[in-house]
Design an enzyme around this catalytic site. Structure first.
Site: not given
Length: 185
Positions: A130, A61, A166, A70
């Site tokens: 995250y 992603h 996905d 991140k």
């Protein structure tokens, strides 16, 4: 806490020094002064967590437009964390790197804007945390097939569960063409 530059420019590993004794351990998982010294704005307006079971793959992603950076760690269990440089003009454009993140080493990886990100759970349960530097904007979402033959990421386990998103993700070359077209940037 040690900061380690990886082979991909801007992707950093943070290796804490946990203090262990008979009770267990205590460890700093993030430090704003260390982040700032590494050139990272320590402001993260969003923290998220996912739980995955062994073999689950989440990714690959990324975000177009402004994007997002991140700081990722695995708080419980272990994951193989993978990043792909999707920054047009970068000398490592299209290259990937992987890191084992787990609750033993307590390492975290900083992923700058312009990268794709994904991981596979290596343990029965893996909790991935995250810290994200921008509020999520779904209109910027992009993805690439985690099985893309041009990226050839060697996932260590057979994938068990994968989201519909996905599973239907386009190829690296489709995203690459979009990124390299001036209108796609």
């Amino acid at each position: 806490m040690q900061v380690v530059q990886t082979e991909l420019d801007g992707v950093l590993l943070f290796e804490p020094t946990p203090h262990r004794d008979a009770r267990g351990f205590f460890s700093r998982t993030s430090d704003n002064a260390v982040l700032a010294a590494a050139g990272i704005d320590p402001t993260f307006p969003q923290d998220s967590q996912s739980r995955s079971v062994r073999g689950v793959v989440r990714g690959m992603h990324g975000r177009l437009g402004r994007g997002e950076a991140k700081l990722v760690r695995c708080a419980h269990g272990a994951v193989l964390d993978v990043v792909v440089d999707a920054r047009p003009g970068s000398p490592t454009f299209g290259r990937w790197a992987s890191f084992t993140l787990d609750d033993e080493s307590m390492r975290s990886v900083y992923i700058p804007r312009g990268f794709l990100h994904g991981f596979q759970a290596l343990t029965d349960v893996a909790d991935t945390c995250y810290r994200i530097d921008a509020v999520h904007d779904p209109s910027e979402d992009v993805s690439v097939a985690f099985t893309d033959p041009d990226l050839a990421i060697p996932w260590p386990l057979p994938p068990t569960l994968v989201s519909d998103r996905d599973r239907a993700a386009p190829s690296w070359w489709e995203l690459r063409d979009r990124l390299l077209t001036p209108a796609g940037r």
